[in-house]
Design a protein around this motif. Structure first.
Motif, PDB file in Angstrom:
ATOM      1  N   GLN A 128       0.799  -1.102  -0.130  1.00  0.00           N
ATOM      2  CA  GLN A 128       0.062  -0.137   0.059  1.00  0.00           C
ATOM      3  C   GLN A 128       0.660   1.170  -0.018  1.00  0.00           C
ATOM      4  OE1 GLN A 128      -2.532   1.500  -1.155  1.00  0.00           O
ATOM      5  NE2 GLN A 128      -3.871   0.367   0.215  1.00  0.00           N
ATOM      6  N   TYR A 129       0.678   2.066  -0.893  1.00  0.00           N
ATOM      7  CA  TYR A 129       1.401   3.275  -0.976  1.00  0.00           C
ATOM      8  C   TYR A 129       0.846   4.576  -0.719  1.00  0.00           C
ATOM      9  CZ  TYR A 129       4.133   0.497  -4.529  1.00  0.00           C
ATOM     10  OH  TYR A 129       4.990  -0.578  -4.835  1.00  0.00           O
ATOM     11  N   PHE A 130       1.426   5.581  -0.257  1.00  0.00           N
ATOM     12  CA  PHE A 130       0.842   6.761   0.333  1.00  0.00           C
ATOM     13  C   PHE A 130       1.703   7.945  -0.189  1.00  0.00           C
ATOM     14  CE2 PHE A 130       0.224   3.348   3.451  1.00  0.00           C
ATOM     15  CZ  PHE A 130      -0.939   3.515   3.646  1.00  0.00           C
ATOM     16  N   LEU A 131       0.927   9.217  -0.336  1.00  0.00           N
ATOM     17  CA  LEU A 131       1.731  10.199  -1.071  1.00  0.00           C
ATOM     18  C   LEU A 131       1.712  11.429  -0.092  1.00  0.00           C
ATOM     19  CD1 LEU A 131       2.858  12.112  -3.209  1.00  0.00           C
ATOM     20  CD2 LEU A 131       0.585  12.418  -4.095  1.00  0.00           C
ATOM     21  N   TYR A 132       2.836  12.179   0.091  1.00  0.00           N
ATOM     22  CA  TYR A 132       3.097  13.259   0.981  1.00  0.00           C
ATOM     23  C   TYR A 132       3.761  14.428   0.217  1.00  0.00           C
ATOM     24  CZ  TYR A 132       2.265   9.887   4.734  1.00  0.00           C
ATOM     25  OH  TYR A 132       1.649   8.792   5.647  1.00  0.00           O
ATOM     26  N   ILE A 133       3.196  15.507   0.520  1.00  0.00           N
ATOM     27  CA  ILE A 133       3.587  16.702  -0.479  1.00  0.00           C
ATOM     28  C   ILE A 133       3.926  17.836   0.523  1.00  0.00           C
ATOM     29  CG2 ILE A 133       3.092  18.467  -2.214  1.00  0.00           C
ATOM     30  CD1 ILE A 133       0.818  16.636  -3.157  1.00  0.00           C
ATOM     31  N   GLN A 134       5.163  18.426   0.481  1.00  0.00           N
ATOM     32  CA  GLN A 134       5.863  19.500   1.132  1.00  0.00           C
ATOM     33  C   GLN A 134       6.057  20.443   0.231  1.00  0.00           C
ATOM     34  OE1 GLN A 134       9.240  17.739   3.045  1.00  0.00           O
ATOM     35  NE2 GLN A 134       8.083  16.654   4.667  1.00  0.00           N
ATOM     36  N   ASP A 135       6.130  21.723   0.852  1.00  0.00           N
ATOM     37  CA  ASP A 135       6.391  22.959   0.067  1.00  0.00           C
ATOM     38  C   ASP A 135       7.826  22.968   0.048  1.00  0.00           C
ATOM     39  OD1 ASP A 135       7.074  23.508   2.565  1.00  0.00           O
ATOM     40  OD2 ASP A 135       5.973  25.344   2.828  1.00  0.00           O
ATOM     41  N   SER A 136       8.582  23.946  -0.849  1.00  0.00           N
ATOM     42  CA  SER A 136       9.804  24.088  -1.064  1.00  0.00           C
ATOM     43  C   SER A 136      10.720  24.167   0.314  1.00  0.00           C
ATOM     44  CB  SER A 136      10.265  25.254  -1.871  1.00  0.00           C
ATOM     45  OG  SER A 136       9.671  26.594  -1.438  1.00  0.00           O
ATOM     46  N   LYS A 137      10.148  24.961   1.427  1.00  0.00           N
ATOM     47  CA  LYS A 137      10.807  25.088   2.769  1.00  0.00           C
ATOM     48  C   LYS A 137      10.684  23.840   3.621  1.00  0.00           C
ATOM     49  CE  LYS A 137      10.482  30.137   2.431  1.00  0.00           C
ATOM     50  NZ  LYS A 137       9.871  31.252   3.195  1.00  0.00           N
ATOM     51  N   ARG A 138      10.015  23.032   3.215  1.00  0.00           N
ATOM     52  CA  ARG A 138       9.762  21.898   3.914  1.00  0.00           C
ATOM     53  C   ARG A 138       9.043  22.105   5.361  1.00  0.00           C
ATOM     54  NH1 ARG A 138      12.475  17.164   2.056  1.00  0.00           N
ATOM     55  NH2 ARG A 138      13.118  17.705  -0.073  1.00  0.00           N
ATOM     56  N   GLU A 139       8.368  23.268   5.411  1.00  0.00           N
ATOM     57  CA  GLU A 139       7.531  23.631   6.513  1.00  0.00           C
ATOM     58  C   GLU A 139       6.122  23.225   6.371  1.00  0.00           C
ATOM     59  OE1 GLU A 139       7.713  27.684   6.399  1.00  0.00           O
ATOM     60  OE2 GLU A 139       9.848  27.716   6.973  1.00  0.00           O
ATOM     61  N   ARG A 140       5.499  23.089   5.485  1.00  0.00           N
ATOM     62  CA  ARG A 140       4.144  22.326   5.481  1.00  0.00           C
ATOM     63  C   ARG A 140       4.117  21.119   4.522  1.00  0.00           C
ATOM     64  NH1 ARG A 140       0.692  27.219   3.085  1.00  0.00           N
ATOM     65  NH2 ARG A 140       2.270  27.051   1.537  1.00  0.00           N
ATOM     66  N   GLU A 141       3.326  20.067   5.346  1.00  0.00           N
ATOM     67  CA  GLU A 141       3.133  18.910   4.807  1.00  0.00           C
ATOM     68  C   GLU A 141       1.833  18.497   4.751  1.00  0.00           C
ATOM     69  OE1 GLU A 141       6.158  15.237   5.378  1.00  0.00           O
ATOM     70  OE2 GLU A 141       4.279  14.798   6.425  1.00  0.00           O
ATOM     71  N   GLN A 142       1.293  17.831   3.818  1.00  0.00           N
ATOM     72  CA  GLN A 142      -0.105  17.276   3.595  1.00  0.00           C
ATOM     73  C   GLN A 142      -0.181  15.683   2.907  1.00  0.00           C
ATOM     74  OE1 GLN A 142      -2.705  19.416   1.081  1.00  0.00           O
ATOM     75  NE2 GLN A 142      -1.177  20.352  -0.384  1.00  0.00           N
ATOM     76  N   GLU A 143      -0.899  14.971   3.293  1.00  0.00           N
ATOM     77  CA  GLU A 143      -1.148  13.903   2.880  1.00  0.00           C
ATOM     78  C   GLU A 143      -2.147  13.726   1.587  1.00  0.00           C
ATOM     79  OE1 GLU A 143      -2.382   9.014   3.902  1.00  0.00           O
ATOM     80  OE2 GLU A 143      -2.100  10.564   5.257  1.00  0.00           O
ATOM     81  N   CYS A 144      -2.129  13.018   0.669  1.00  0.00           N
ATOM     82  CA  CYS A 144      -3.229  13.073  -0.280  1.00  0.00           C
ATOM     83  C   CYS A 144      -4.644  12.781   0.262  1.00  0.00           C
ATOM     84  CB  CYS A 144      -2.919  11.866  -1.418  1.00  0.00           C
ATOM     85  SG  CYS A 144      -4.228  11.604  -2.423  1.00  0.00           S
ATOM     86  N   PRO A 145      -5.317  13.690   0.110  1.00  0.00           N
ATOM     87  CA  PRO A 145      -7.030  13.732   0.426  1.00  0.00           C
ATOM     88  C   PRO A 145      -7.874  12.701  -0.343  1.00  0.00           C
ATOM     89  CG  PRO A 145      -6.723  15.743  -0.983  1.00  0.00           C
ATOM     90  CD  PRO A 145      -5.354  14.913  -0.826  1.00  0.00           C
ATOM     91  N   GLN A 146      -7.711  12.323  -1.458  1.00  0.00           N
ATOM     92  CA  GLN A 146      -8.337  11.359  -2.252  1.00  0.00           C
ATOM     93  C   GLN A 146      -7.488  10.615  -3.251  1.00  0.00           C
ATOM     94  OE1 GLN A 146     -11.363  13.559  -4.414  1.00  0.00           O
ATOM     95  NE2 GLN A 146     -11.838  11.753  -5.429  1.00  0.00           N
ATOM     96  N   TYR A 147      -7.526   9.205  -2.860  1.00  0.00           N
ATOM     97  CA  TYR A 147      -6.502   8.361  -3.395  1.00  0.00           C
ATOM     98  C   TYR A 147      -7.394   7.793  -4.742  1.00  0.00           C
ATOM     99  CZ  TYR A 147      -2.887   8.566  -0.040  1.00  0.00           C
ATOM    100  OH  TYR A 147      -1.788   8.765   0.717  1.00  0.00           O
ATOM    101  N   ILE A 148      -6.474   7.422  -5.612  1.00  0.00           N
ATOM    102  CA  ILE A 148      -6.870   6.645  -6.728  1.00  0.00           C
ATOM    103  C   ILE A 148      -6.574   5.112  -6.535  1.00  0.00           C
ATOM    104  CG2 ILE A 148      -7.542   6.402  -9.430  1.00  0.00           C
ATOM    105  CD1 ILE A 148      -6.689   9.326  -9.505  1.00  0.00           C
ATOM    106  N   ALA A 149      -7.456   4.249  -6.605  1.00  0.00           N
ATOM    107  CA  ALA A 149      -7.116   2.976  -6.226  1.00  0.00           C
ATOM    108  C   ALA A 149      -7.322   1.932  -7.519  1.00  0.00           C
ATOM    109  CB  ALA A 149      -8.005   2.286  -4.996  1.00  0.00           C
ATOM    110  N   ASP A 150      -6.488   0.963  -7.422  1.00  0.00           N
ATOM    111  CA  ASP A 150      -6.445  -0.112  -8.585  1.00  0.00           C
ATOM    112  C   ASP A 150      -6.251  -1.465  -7.835  1.00  0.00           C
ATOM    113  OD1 ASP A 150      -6.643  -1.751 -10.705  1.00  0.00           O
ATOM    114  OD2 ASP A 150      -4.699  -1.296 -11.222  1.00  0.00           O
ATOM    115  N   SER A 151      -7.586  -2.354  -7.698  1.00  0.00           N
ATOM    116  CA  SER A 151      -7.518  -3.525  -6.865  1.00  0.00           C
ATOM    117  C   SER A 151      -7.338  -3.408  -5.346  1.00  0.00           C
ATOM    118  CB  SER A 151      -6.704  -4.586  -7.636  1.00  0.00           C
ATOM    119  OG  SER A 151      -7.078  -4.822  -9.001  1.00  0.00           O
ATOM    120  N   GLY A 152      -7.590  -2.121  -4.989  1.00  0.00           N
ATOM    121  CA  GLY A 152      -7.303  -1.912  -3.693  1.00  0.00           C
ATOM    122  C   GLY A 152      -5.887  -1.189  -3.218  1.00  0.00           C
TER     123      GLY A 152
END
Length: 436
Positions: free
Chosen positions: A177-201
């Motif tokens: 199972q994979y998870f995506l995290y996004i940070q800004d250029s300063k590495r100060e703010r981080e957010q996880e993907c709010p809506q994943y697209i799944a294939d066979s779970g």
């Protein structure tokens, strides 16, 4: 001991038990021999002890206990007394050596905008009282080889939402199972993907509608979990300008005069303010109901053309459609085509049809008029026959009927003119018309 004489008359001494071992004649004995032997031993010992004294003495430096935080991209170590830190170096497989110089009395360095999934090595150089001494730290990508996400890409559409996609690693287990995290250029703010697209779970994509947390450069991290094996991570640094797919231009309109047409439009909506030189357009002009490639025109237009394009299109013109799309000047990634905008007449040749009708009618009218004239002349010839002339015996064999010949010539010319007009009408109507 007793003395015995041999056959030669020489006296021989015999040793008896208790007299002690025999002594070698001429061997020195006493304190002198002991002193000489001691000097020889001291010389050899001094020769052996001189060799290691030639090497320089290295001051022992305790371990710096280097640590690296991949979330903050910060390298830190323990500060020690009587030492200064010259620089810290990151050896990257793609970027090469990246050097940072820490401030005075600081025991950390911070690196930005570098991917880590390929593994890196860090080195801190400590300046001791004798010489600089480096200490190294190798940061690897933990997990099984080939388990990380691959074919990762992200694109921004309509300046309002972003889609990211990736594929399972070839060696990833079934329960990955994979998870995506996004940070800004300063590495100060981080957010996880709010809506994943799944294939066979399994997560294989992300849909992000709120782009307010994105900066010009962003750090994307895809890690994974599994119950059976470790999963390697994948990271990337992407620019929002390079991943934005521009919408087609808005308010496309076409206006024409007797000889030319003008296409006008408005620049598309973009996430960041862009100048005209940053954009380029393509126009697809196509004649409607035309299946041939000759009916298409693909035209490149620069973004600094004041959002207008003139092209020749004389009347009468057939019905055409024009569509447009936009791309970044440097990226050359074209967006979607716009809806078709129509211009021209529904009837491909309305003016020529009228010409054909007029020609045919004119030809028929001329034929009727000529027929009436011919009939009238024939009738007049019957009612008023020509008066016979007196024959001249001298010129009877050589006189020519010039009036009859003139009449026959006129009739032949009229018939030829009628035939020419009919053939011209038919040929002009069968000729294919050029496409406008």
């Amino acid at each position: 001991m007793s003395d015995n004489k041999n056959s030669q008359g020489r006296t021989q001494k015999n040793y008896h038990q208790g007299d002690g071992p025999p002594r070698c004649l001429g061997r020195p004995t006493g304190p002198l021999a002991t002193t000489i032997l001691l000097c020889l031993l001291l010389d050899r010992a001094s020769a052996l002890t001189l060799e290691p004294t030639d090497l320089p003495l290295v001051e022992w430096v305790p371990s710096l206990h280097m640590k690296f935080n991949p979330r903050t991209m910060e390298l830190s170590w323990d500060c020690t007394e009587n030492t200064t830190y010259l620089e810290c170096v990151m050896i990257h497989k793609e970027k090469g050596e990246v050097r940072k110089k820490p401030k005075s009395k600081e025991c950390h360095c911070k690196f930005r905008d570098y991917c880590l999934h390929g593994g890196v090595m860090f080195m801190v150089t400590v300046n001791s009282t004798q010489r600089p001494i480096p200490e190294k730290l190798v940061y690897t990508n933990p997990g099984g080889q080939g388990t990380a996400a691959q074919n990762f890409s992200c694109f921004i559409y309509d300046a309002t939402f972003m889609n990211c996609t990736w594929a399972r690693g070839p060696a990833a287990p079934d329960d990955v199972q994979y998870f995506l995290y996004i940070q800004d250029s300063k590495r100060e703010r981080e957010q996880e993907c709010p809506q994943y697209i799944a294939d066979s779970g399994t997560h294989v994509g992300c849909h992000l509608r709120d782009l307010s947390g994105l900066s010009f450069h962003n750090y994307f991290l895809v890690n994974g979990t599994s119950r059976t094996s470790g999963i390697q991570f994948f990271d990337a640094i992407l620019s929002t300008k390079k991943i934005e797919v521009y919408s087609p231009p808005g308010n496309i309109s076409v206006s024409c005069n007797a000889s030319h047409c003008l296409v006008a439009w408005e620049p598309p909506r973009t996430r960041q303010a862009l100048s005209g030189r940053d954009l380029q357009y393509q126009l697809l002009i196509r004649r409607q109901n035309s299946k041939e490639q000759s009916g298409k025109q693909l035209i490149d237009v620069s973004g600094d053309s004041e959002n207008k394009y003139h092209f020749p299109s004389p009347e009468p013109r057939a019905k055409h459609t024009v569509r447009m799309r936009t791309a970044d000047t440097r990226a050359q990634r074209w967006g979607a085509w716009s809806a078709p905008v129509e211009f021209g007449s529904m009837d491909p040749t309305p003016g020529l049809v009228h010409v054909y009708v007029l020609l045919v009618l004119g030809t028929l009218v001329c034929a009727l008029i000529l027929g009436c004239l011919l009939k009238r002349f024939l009738a007049s010839e019957t009612l008023f026959p020509r008066i016979p002339r007196i024959k001249d015996k001298w010129t009877d064999g050589h006189q020519t009927d010039h009036q009859g010949q003139l009449w026959d010539g006129r009739m032949a010319a009229l018939l030829d003119l009628m035939s020419f007009l009919i053939v011209l009408t038919l040929a002009f109507g069968a000729q294919p018309q050029p496409e406008n």
